[in-house]
Design a protein around this motif. Structure first.
Motif, short mmCIF file in Angstrom:
data_model
loop_
_atom_site.label_atom_id
_atom_site.label_comp_id
_atom_site.label_asym_id
_atom_site.label_seq_id
_atom_site.Cartn_x
_atom_site.Cartn_y
_atom_site.Cartn_z
N ASN A 1 43.02 41.10 45.91
CA ASN A 1 43.79 41.83 44.91
C ASN A 1 45.21 41.28 44.73
OD1 ASN A 1 45.19 42.76 47.13
ND2 ASN A 1 44.54 44.89 46.91
N GLY A 2 45.58 40.28 45.49
CA GLY A 2 46.88 39.66 45.34
C GLY A 2 47.98 40.28 46.18
N ILE A 3 47.70 41.39 46.83
CA ILE A 3 48.72 42.09 47.63
C ILE A 3 48.32 42.15 49.09
CG2 ILE A 3 49.93 44.27 47.95
CD1 ILE A 3 49.56 44.75 44.92
N ASP A 4 47.13 42.68 49.35
CA ASP A 4 46.67 42.83 50.73
C ASP A 4 46.42 41.47 51.37
OD1 ASP A 4 46.69 45.57 50.45
OD2 ASP A 4 44.59 45.67 49.83
N PRO A 5 46.60 41.39 52.67
CA PRO A 5 46.33 40.11 53.32
C PRO A 5 44.83 39.81 53.47
CG PRO A 5 47.09 41.72 54.92
CD PRO A 5 47.20 42.36 53.58
N ASP A 6 43.98 40.82 53.23
CA ASP A 6 42.53 40.63 53.36
C ASP A 6 42.00 39.83 52.18
OD1 ASP A 6 42.86 42.28 55.52
OD2 ASP A 6 42.13 44.06 54.48
N MET A 7 41.39 38.71 52.48
CA MET A 7 40.77 37.87 51.46
C MET A 7 39.33 37.62 51.89
SD MET A 7 43.85 35.12 50.81
CE MET A 7 42.92 34.12 49.69
N THR A 8 38.39 37.93 51.00
CA THR A 8 36.97 37.73 51.29
C THR A 8 36.46 36.56 50.48
OG1 THR A 8 36.76 40.12 51.55
CG2 THR A 8 34.72 38.85 51.35
N PHE A 9 35.91 35.56 51.16
CA PHE A 9 35.38 34.38 50.47
C PHE A 9 34.10 34.76 49.72
CE2 PHE A 9 32.81 30.51 50.21
CZ PHE A 9 33.72 29.67 49.58
N ILE A 10 34.08 34.50 48.42
CA ILE A 10 32.89 34.81 47.62
C ILE A 10 32.36 33.58 46.87
CG2 ILE A 10 33.39 37.24 47.36
CD1 ILE A 10 34.51 36.61 44.58
N GLY A 11 32.94 32.44 47.09
CA GLY A 11 32.45 31.21 46.46
C GLY A 11 32.69 31.20 44.96
N ALA A 12 31.69 30.79 44.21
CA ALA A 12 31.82 30.64 42.76
C ALA A 12 31.50 31.93 42.01
CB ALA A 12 30.91 29.53 42.28
N ALA A 13 31.39 33.06 42.69
CA ALA A 13 31.04 34.33 42.04
C ALA A 13 32.06 34.72 40.97
CB ALA A 13 30.90 35.43 43.08
N ASN A 14 33.34 34.45 41.19
CA ASN A 14 34.34 34.76 40.17
C ASN A 14 34.07 34.00 38.88
OD1 ASN A 14 35.86 36.60 41.65
ND2 ASN A 14 37.15 35.02 42.55
N PHE A 15 33.70 32.74 39.01
CA PHE A 15 33.44 31.92 37.84
C PHE A 15 32.17 32.36 37.13
CE2 PHE A 15 35.99 29.28 40.67
CZ PHE A 15 37.05 28.98 39.82
N ILE A 16 31.17 32.74 37.89
CA ILE A 16 29.91 33.23 37.29
C ILE A 16 30.16 34.55 36.57
CG2 ILE A 16 27.61 34.09 37.85
CD1 ILE A 16 27.64 32.01 40.20
N ASN A 17 30.91 35.44 37.20
CA ASN A 17 31.18 36.75 36.60
C ASN A 17 32.03 36.66 35.34
OD1 ASN A 17 29.72 38.09 38.55
ND2 ASN A 17 31.51 38.43 39.86
N ILE A 18 32.95 35.73 35.30
CA ILE A 18 33.82 35.64 34.12
C ILE A 18 33.04 35.22 32.89
CG2 ILE A 18 34.66 33.27 34.32
CD1 ILE A 18 37.45 34.44 33.71
N PHE A 19 32.02 34.37 33.06
CA PHE A 19 31.24 33.96 31.90
C PHE A 19 30.22 35.03 31.48
CE2 PHE A 19 32.86 29.81 33.19
CZ PHE A 19 33.33 29.38 31.97
N LYS A 20 29.99 36.01 32.32
CA LYS A 20 29.15 37.15 31.96
C LYS A 20 29.94 38.21 31.19
CE LYS A 20 25.99 36.79 35.89
NZ LYS A 20 25.52 37.46 37.11
N ASP A 21 31.26 38.15 31.26
CA ASP A 21 32.12 39.15 30.63
C ASP A 21 32.20 38.91 29.12
OD1 ASP A 21 33.94 41.15 30.19
OD2 ASP A 21 35.66 40.04 30.98
N LYS A 22 31.88 39.95 28.34
CA LYS A 22 31.88 39.83 26.88
C LYS A 22 33.29 39.57 26.34
CE LYS A 22 30.55 42.30 22.74
NZ LYS A 22 30.06 43.54 22.15
N VAL A 23 34.29 40.24 26.90
CA VAL A 23 35.66 40.06 26.43
C VAL A 23 36.12 38.62 26.66
CG1 VAL A 23 38.06 40.78 26.77
CG2 VAL A 23 36.23 42.48 26.79
N PHE A 24 35.78 38.04 27.81
CA PHE A 24 36.16 36.66 28.08
C PHE A 24 35.53 35.71 27.07
CE2 PHE A 24 35.30 32.53 30.01
CZ PHE A 24 36.58 32.12 30.27
#
Length: 161
Positions: free
Chosen positions: A42-65
């Motif tokens: 989230n950009g604030i908490d120190p906790d970062m969870t590795f999810i690989g390319a899921a962000n890139f896959i999800n962004i192309f599924k988004d209609k607004v994007f």
């Protein structure tokens, strides 16, 4: 006599601050952002969870994007193409001598000199879908204002640029 070895060292020392500036303020942020794009964070908490390319896959599924990407591509294609063609045509035209050439140049380059805030206000007053001058003129003919129609808004912005 100038020592070649010393002049290379002096040249490198003169360029070193610029190299450091580019590395710190341009190269590092790019690599950092690429790295964090593979994390759920989230950009604030120190906790970062590795999810690989899921962000890139999800962004192309988004209609607004997809809509934003299409608008960006239309905007880039048409503004670059039109500006390049008009620039070449005007440059060719101004190479020739004709009556009023200097006045034409002054009129043509006036928007580049005027403040972009003034130009933005003019087009805001012209294209505002609620109180714009164009809305009043078009509503007289029974046509909606370009910025009130989502399909026409991108074209109105392209023409304005």
């Amino acid at each position: 006599m100038i020592n070649f070895r010393n002049s290379r060292k002096i040249g490198f020392m003169c360029v070193l601050p610029l190299i450091l500036f580019v590395l710190v303020y341009m190269v590092y942020p790019v690599f950092y952002n690429v790295r964090i794009s593979f994390y759920d964070w989230n950009g604030i908490d120190p906790d970062m969870t590795f999810i690989g390319a899921a962000n890139f896959i999800n962004i192309f599924k988004d209609k607004v994007f997809r809509i934003v990407l299409r608008n960006f591509l239309l905007f880039a294609l048409f503004t670059v193409t039109v500006q390049a063609v008009l620039g070449f045509l005007l440059a060719d035209m101004f190479q020739k001598k004709f009556v009023g050439r200097d006045v034409s140049k002054a009129i043509l380059f006036m928007p580049a000199i005027l403040s972009s805030i003034i130009i933005g206000q003019v087009f805001y007053r012209l294209l505002d879908p609620n109180i714009g001058y164009l809305k009043g003129i078009l509503s007289f003919f029974g046509v909606s204002a370009p910025l009130s129609n989502p399909k026409l808004a991108i074209w109105a912005i392209i023409i304005e640029i």
